[in-house]
Motif scaffolding. Structure first.
Motif, PDB file in Angstrom:
ATOM      1  N   TYR A  94       0.828  -1.202   0.000  1.00  0.00           N
ATOM      2  CA  TYR A  94       0.000   0.000   0.000  1.00  0.00           C
ATOM      3  C   TYR A  94       0.868   1.261   0.000  1.00  0.00           C
ATOM      4  N   ILE A  95       1.889   1.279   0.828  1.00  0.00           N
ATOM      5  CA  ILE A  95       2.764   2.456   0.918  1.00  0.00           C
ATOM      6  C   ILE A  95       3.430   2.737  -0.426  1.00  0.00           C
ATOM      7  N   VAL A  96       4.009   1.698  -1.046  1.00  0.00           N
ATOM      8  CA  VAL A  96       4.673   1.878  -2.341  1.00  0.00           C
ATOM      9  C   VAL A  96       3.662   2.324  -3.391  1.00  0.00           C
ATOM     10  N   ALA A  97       2.489   1.707  -3.379  1.00  0.00           N
ATOM     11  CA  ALA A  97       1.482   2.004  -4.392  1.00  0.00           C
ATOM     12  C   ALA A  97       0.980   3.437  -4.303  1.00  0.00           C
ATOM     13  N   ILE A  98       0.686   3.922  -3.082  1.00  0.00           N
ATOM     14  CA  ILE A  98       0.127   5.273  -2.992  1.00  0.00           C
ATOM     15  C   ILE A  98       1.164   6.334  -3.357  1.00  0.00           C
ATOM     16  N   ILE A  99       2.456   6.026  -3.148  1.00  0.00           N
ATOM     17  CA  ILE A  99       3.487   6.975  -3.562  1.00  0.00           C
ATOM     18  C   ILE A  99       3.524   7.074  -5.089  1.00  0.00           C
ATOM     19  N   ILE A 100       3.462   5.922  -5.762  1.00  0.00           N
ATOM     20  CA  ILE A 100       3.490   5.919  -7.228  1.00  0.00           C
ATOM     21  C   ILE A 100       2.193   6.496  -7.795  1.00  0.00           C
ATOM     22  N   ILE A 101       1.053   6.073  -7.243  1.00  0.00           N
ATOM     23  CA  ILE A 101      -0.245   6.579  -7.719  1.00  0.00           C
ATOM     24  C   ILE A 101      -0.352   8.083  -7.471  1.00  0.00           C
ATOM     25  N   GLY A 102       0.119   8.532  -6.309  1.00  0.00           N
ATOM     26  CA  GLY A 102       0.078   9.964  -6.007  1.00  0.00           C
ATOM     27  C   GLY A 102       0.905  10.775  -6.976  1.00  0.00           C
ATOM     28  N   LEU A 103       2.052  10.232  -7.377  1.00  0.00           N
ATOM     29  CA  LEU A 103       2.885  10.913  -8.375  1.00  0.00           C
ATOM     30  C   LEU A 103       2.142  10.988  -9.704  1.00  0.00           C
ATOM     31  N   GLY A 104       1.515   9.879 -10.085  1.00  0.00           N
ATOM     32  CA  GLY A 104       0.788   9.852 -11.349  1.00  0.00           C
ATOM     33  C   GLY A 104      -0.397  10.794 -11.366  1.00  0.00           C
ATOM     34  N   THR A 105      -1.201  10.767 -10.317  1.00  0.00           N
ATOM     35  CA  THR A 105      -2.389  11.620 -10.298  1.00  0.00           C
ATOM     36  C   THR A 105      -2.016  13.099 -10.210  1.00  0.00           C
ATOM     37  N   GLY A 106      -0.919  13.409  -9.528  1.00  0.00           N
ATOM     38  CA  GLY A 106      -0.475  14.799  -9.449  1.00  0.00           C
ATOM     39  C   GLY A 106      -0.051  15.334 -10.806  1.00  0.00           C
ATOM     40  N   GLY A 107       0.664  14.515 -11.574  1.00  0.00           N
ATOM     41  CA  GLY A 107       1.084  14.938 -12.897  1.00  0.00           C
ATOM     42  C   GLY A 107      -0.078  15.181 -13.829  1.00  0.00           C
ATOM     43  N   ILE A 108      -1.135  14.395 -13.662  1.00  0.00           N
ATOM     44  CA  ILE A 108      -2.329  14.577 -14.510  1.00  0.00           C
ATOM     45  C   ILE A 108      -3.123  15.796 -14.053  1.00  0.00           C
ATOM     46  N   LYS A 109      -3.327  15.935 -12.734  1.00  0.00           N
ATOM     47  CA  LYS A 109      -4.192  16.994 -12.210  1.00  0.00           C
ATOM     48  C   LYS A 109      -3.674  18.381 -12.536  1.00  0.00           C
ATOM     49  N   ALA A 110      -2.370  18.570 -12.539  1.00  0.00           N
ATOM     50  CA  ALA A 110      -1.816  19.897 -12.796  1.00  0.00           C
ATOM     51  C   ALA A 110      -2.083  20.359 -14.219  1.00  0.00           C
ATOM     52  N   ASN A 111      -2.328  19.410 -15.120  1.00  0.00           N
ATOM     53  CA  ASN A 111      -2.385  19.753 -16.541  1.00  0.00           C
ATOM     54  C   ASN A 111      -3.736  19.550 -17.198  1.00  0.00           C
ATOM     55  N   VAL A 112      -4.564  18.674 -16.637  1.00  0.00           N
ATOM     56  CA  VAL A 112      -5.809  18.366 -17.338  1.00  0.00           C
ATOM     57  C   VAL A 112      -6.811  19.515 -17.228  1.00  0.00           C
ATOM     58  N   SER A 113      -6.876  20.211 -16.094  1.00  0.00           N
ATOM     59  CA  SER A 113      -7.832  21.324 -15.984  1.00  0.00           C
ATOM     60  C   SER A 113      -7.415  22.537 -16.815  1.00  0.00           C
ATOM     61  N   PRO A 114      -6.116  22.922 -16.876  1.00  0.00           N
ATOM     62  CA  PRO A 114      -5.753  23.967 -17.843  1.00  0.00           C
ATOM     63  C   PRO A 114      -5.987  23.534 -19.288  1.00  0.00           C
ATOM     64  N   LEU A 115      -5.759  22.247 -19.564  1.00  0.00           N
ATOM     65  CA  LEU A 115      -5.941  21.765 -20.934  1.00  0.00           C
ATOM     66  C   LEU A 115      -7.396  21.878 -21.375  1.00  0.00           C
ATOM     67  N   VAL A 116      -8.342  21.575 -20.468  1.00  0.00           N
ATOM     68  CA  VAL A 116      -9.750  21.662 -20.867  1.00  0.00           C
ATOM     69  C   VAL A 116     -10.137  23.114 -21.139  1.00  0.00           C
ATOM     70  N   ALA A 117      -9.601  24.054 -20.368  1.00  0.00           N
ATOM     71  CA  ALA A 117      -9.927  25.466 -20.591  1.00  0.00           C
ATOM     72  C   ALA A 117      -9.279  25.995 -21.867  1.00  0.00           C
ATOM     73  N   GLU A 118      -8.105  25.490 -22.201  1.00  0.00           N
ATOM     74  CA  GLU A 118      -7.409  25.951 -23.408  1.00  0.00           C
ATOM     75  C   GLU A 118      -8.142  25.572 -24.694  1.00  0.00           C
ATOM     76  N   GLN A 119      -9.059  24.610 -24.599  1.00  0.00           N
ATOM     77  CA  GLN A 119      -9.798  24.231 -25.804  1.00  0.00           C
ATOM     78  C   GLN A 119     -10.731  25.349 -26.258  1.00  0.00           C
ATOM     79  N   TYR A 120     -11.121  26.222 -25.341  1.00  0.00           N
ATOM     80  CA  TYR A 120     -11.902  27.408 -25.725  1.00  0.00           C
ATOM     81  C   TYR A 120     -10.924  28.522 -26.042  1.00  0.00           C
ATOM     82  N   ARG A 121     -10.944  29.021 -27.284  1.00  0.00           N
ATOM     83  CA  ARG A 121      -9.862  29.875 -27.744  1.00  0.00           C
ATOM     84  C   ARG A 121     -10.218  31.335 -27.893  1.00  0.00           C
ATOM     85  N   SER A 122     -11.458  31.702 -27.669  1.00  0.00           N
ATOM     86  CA  SER A 122     -11.804  33.120 -27.734  1.00  0.00           C
ATOM     87  C   SER A 122     -11.499  33.767 -26.395  1.00  0.00           C
TER      88      SER A 122
END
Length: 572
Positions: free
Chosen positions: A171-199
């Motif tokens: 569990y300890i090893v898994a949450i460290i790896i999963i936390g790294l993965g989810t953090g990398g996605i979270k920082a970028n997916v919400s700006p990416l969705v807003a960038e699709q609107y270009r006006s």
């Protein structure tokens, strides 16, 4: 005009071939020439209501990515408290499922650490995206890392692994790896969705019924982030399935389901790669920012303004010859810092929100839940959001705009703090009722007092309302106020406030025990209420700034670009 921009779609239409990174200026240019979509006048802003533009199709693909990732995240984390807190019952179905038997304090500490880790790693994802890979490639890279962690967690949750003691280290090893993965996605997916609107400019549009309205980026971003958050909460309902699997079959199928769901997430990322609007990485933002802070603190008097190369050339020519930043970078960093000031209050709100992932689950374990697992109660929050977000987006917000009442970001954030305070105050009252109920009174110690868990429902509903006003608005504000070169980093800093809330939660672990818990909830409620008042008193003037930016049709950053171009044109 030879080429036409269909502004109602929020996208470039009819074969217009424009570089996607200069699209804002192109919109401004076409907009000035297109009488069908004139810029709003001062009279228009006074008399016409604001509406949102249509959402581009590529934004829905990004929302689908987030749906799959959140399905996985909440499906996994839903059973975590029981997985750690209670011992392995040895048979299923079980009245109280468990695996490790570490107790409530350890379970709360570890789930709090997981939240802490998931919200500090976005900084890593933001640096990689803004400096090296861009948002799309960063999301793909961290999705692969995420999947590795899922495999480890699932493999160490099978009955033989639990019996051999592998569940805890796994569990300890898994949450460290999963936390790294989810953090990398979270920082970028919400700006990416807003960038699709270009006006980026407001314009006047005549609807089919003849009404003239102002289509504003602010209303459109509000709509996009409402849809984005709605997708998050649809995905989070996976915890209903995984907590039922945990109770009736075991933890390994509860973890297999979200692991399998993550495969379509990677598939959507790959299949949509040619449809997303993407901005390239802009260089070493953190390194340049660090140098600038050091320079303005220890070398040059007068703050950041004095550290602009144009000013250094006059006051410190020797330093000016060595710096690698330019005047634009200084202005962008100052705007980013200005946007981040409001985030300093958010740890208190996140502290309210975090209770639904640990202490409220433990509270439900001391109440009557019938034939359902105690940790299924946390799903009331996303169910409430799934109902409330469309109501707010389709009825409440548009209805208020018809009355010329525009709920600006700071006002909404203040309301979010107040509803968070109400949720915690109500929860403190429920805890007091538990302590006054037989047979175990104020020392249930995981046993069940004779009080229905249905009393918890308003706690989750109030938290859901506060999320609409605080969390969604926070993402919207982080994107809107950040310069283009720092979108992911500013979003990561917003998410980092959850990390500081986890630090506060660690400090409260010592009182997360009977019979002290009701006073913990009371203290959090008081802190959130006071913060809501202070947020409005200290920052409400920023709402007026938002109106002015929409009124001129550009953000401060875009006005700089426009003025620079105008100056160059005048010189020519």
């Amino acid at each position: 005009m030879d080429e036409k921009v269909e502004r109602s779609e929020g996208e470039i239409k009819k074969g217009q071939q424009l570089d996607q990174f200069s699209v804002t200026e192109s919109f401004d240019q076409v907009h000035k020439e297109d009488d069908n979509y004139p810029e709003p006048t001062a009279e228009d802003w006074k008399n016409l209501r604001e509406v949102a533009d249509n959402v581009p199709s590529s934004a829905y693909l990004v929302i689908l990515i987030e749906f799959c990732e959140r399905f996985t995240y909440y499906g996994l984390s839903g059973p975590f408290q029981n997985y750690i807190q209670h011992p392995d019952p040895g048979h299923y179905p079980a009245d109280q499922p468990g695996a490790m038997g570490k107790g409530q304090q350890t379970a709360t500490a570890l789930t709090t650490f997981f939240q802490f880790w998931c919200y500090i790693t976005p900084i890593i994802g933001a640096v990689i995206a803004d400096q090296y890979l861009g948002k799309y490639k960063t999301i793909l890279l961290f999705s692969i890392i995420y999947f590795v962690g899922l495999i480890i967690l699932t493999c160490t949750s099978i009955p033989s692994a639990i019996a051999s003691g592998a569940a805890f280290p796994g569990y300890i090893v898994a949450i460290i790896i999963i936390g790294l993965g989810t953090g990398g996605i979270k920082a970028n997916v919400s700006p990416l969705v807003a960038e699709q609107y270009r006006s980026r400019t407001a314009f006047v549009k005549t609807l089919k019924n003849g009404d003239r309205v102002i289509v504003t980026p602010q209303a459109t971003y509000q709509k996009i982030f409402n849809m984005f958050y709605w997708g998050i909460n649809i995905g989070s309902l996976s915890a209903i399935a995984t907590t039922e699997l945990e109770k009736n079959v075991g933890f390994w199928p509860a973890f297999v389901l979200p692991t399998l769901m993550f495969i379509p997430c990677i598939g959507v990322v790959l299949l949509g790669r040619k449809r997303y609007v993407q901005h390239p990485p802009r260089g070493s933002v953190f390194v340049e920012a660090g140098k600038l802070f050091w320079l303005s603190t220890f070398k040059v008097k007068g703050g950041m303004e004095a550290c602009k190369p144009s000013n250094l050339a006059v006051t410190h020519p020797d330093i000016a010859a060595q710096v690698t930043h330019d005047d634009v970078f200084v202005d962008e960093l100052r705007r980013a810092l200005k946007a981040c000031v409001i985030f300093l209050w958010f740890p208190i709100w996140w502290l309210c929100y975090q209770q639904i992932a640990n202490n409220l689950i433990s509270q439900a374990s001391t109440m009557l839940t019938g034939n359902v697992p105690n940790d299924i109660m946390q799903n009331i929050d996303p169910i409430a959001l799934i109902i409330l977000i469309p109501i707010m987006d389709r009825l409440i917000y548009p209805g208020l705009r018809r009355l010329k009442i525009n709920m600006r970001p700071i006002f909404r954030i203040s309301l979010g703090f107040f509803f968070g305070a109400v949720a915690m105050g109500y929860t403190a009252g429920i805890q007091s009722m538990i302590y006054n109920t037989a047979p175990y009174y104020n020392h249930p110690d995981g046993e069940t007092n004779w009080i229905s868990a249905a009393y918890q429902i308003p706690s989750y509903v109030f938290i859901a309302i506060s999320e609409i006003f605080c969390s969604i608005t926070g993402m919207e504000y982080a994107y809107k106020k950040a310069p283009q070169s720092m979108k992911s980093i500013v979003m990561a800093l917003f998410l980092l406030t959850n990390c500081f809330a986890s630090i506060l939660a660690f400090a409260l672990v010592s009182v997360a025990v009977d019979p002290k818990i009701q006073w913990m909830y009371t203290g959090i409620a008081c802190a959130a209420f006071i913060c809501g008042i202070l947020v409005y008193i200290l920052h409400h003037k920023r709402d007026k700034t938002d109106i002015e930016e929409d009124a001129i049709g550009r953000s401060e950053e875009q006005m700089d670009v426009y003025n620079d171009k105008k100056e160059d044109s005048d010189k020519a």
